[in-house]
Design an enzyme around this catalytic site. Sequence first.
Site, PDB file in Angstrom:
ATOM      1  N   SER A 126     104.040  -4.640   7.553  1.00  0.00           N
ATOM      2  CA  SER A 126     105.161  -4.040   7.103  1.00  0.00           C
ATOM      3  C   SER A 126     104.999  -2.340   7.020  1.00  0.00           C
ATOM      4  O   SER A 126     103.857  -1.946   6.885  1.00  0.00           O
ATOM      5  CB  SER A 126     105.331  -4.366   5.563  1.00  0.00           C
ATOM      6  N   TYR A 151     103.308  -5.626  -2.954  1.00  0.00           N
ATOM      7  CA  TYR A 151     103.829  -5.992  -1.755  1.00  0.00           C
ATOM      8  C   TYR A 151     103.002  -5.459  -0.644  1.00  0.00           C
ATOM      9  O   TYR A 151     102.642  -6.226   0.442  1.00  0.00           O
ATOM     10  CB  TYR A 151     105.359  -5.992  -1.633  1.00  0.00           C
TER      11      TYR A 151
END
Length: 334
Positions: A126, A151
């Site tokens: 990501s 995350y």
Amino acid sequence: MKYLVTGAVGFIGSAVVEKLTSKGHIVVGVDNINDYYDVELKLARLKRITHPKFRFEELDIADREDLANLFNVESFDRVIHLAAQAGVRYSLENPHAYAHSNLIGHLNILEGCRHNQIAHLVYASSSSVYGLNAKTPFATSDSVDHPVSLYAATKKSNELMAHSYSHLYEIPTTGLRFFTVYGSWGRPDMAPFIFTKKILDGDTIDINNNGDMWRDFTHVDDIVEGIIRIADVIPERNTNWTVEEGSPASSSAPYSVYNIGHGSPIKLMDFVKAIEDELGIEAKKNFRAMQPGDVYQTYADTQDLFEATGYKPKVSVKEGVAEFISWYRGFYNK
């Protein structure tokens, strides 16, 4: 060729399955179909994949035994691992979900690849890993040691875990750092979906950091094209690489990391305006401060991916917003 695609009923995963089967590949898709967001949307994505070379298994990648059995039975050539607990803000509320899917699940995928001679593992990282980085555009040669959400930390961990397996067991792995993906069949927790729904419903949309934010919005069609292309570029050992002089995105092990984005960030307010123009409705706006875990700007340097695959995004924001809203209106009868 036979592929395993994890997260197969997800936004990106379902699109990857469709693309692979259209090219004649055999695909086994797995997903646990959890209720992080609307299950009916996930099931609708699954229902539209009708290709005879696709088979679906409802399976949680964190279930070590079930996943190992699947690997042993199917004899996959390649793995595209997209299953993960997504969302920056949700990681503030339910951190253990991220350890379950993003750490344990990722480890189980690596173990499956290790014991079954998988030719190439491509997995989702990501843009969130860039965290506190202020230099733009974000390059894979940059440090990513300061994430600002759990995350992001799990996605950086995925890259580290992959490297260790590439080094120890000669497993070719490629991580892809996705940049703000949007488009039809998108996730309801992402800004394009939230903005569109609220504007159509007459609700107020929240604008973080008073609108002073930039995002490298990348249409899902471009993302899928990049994934499919990089799956054919299998990393090899580079005996000349050193920690002191080499890029952290490569290694002496068969390991690579790439950015995959549009490479041209858009100001948040311009993106909102594109949605307003396409809907023909001016949004009611609530301007507020930066939210925990959020970042000011994302901006992908995709030169490495271009050099490896010829990848070049084609879908403009105007085209992408129009495509998404057309799908949204049709799917939800709005």
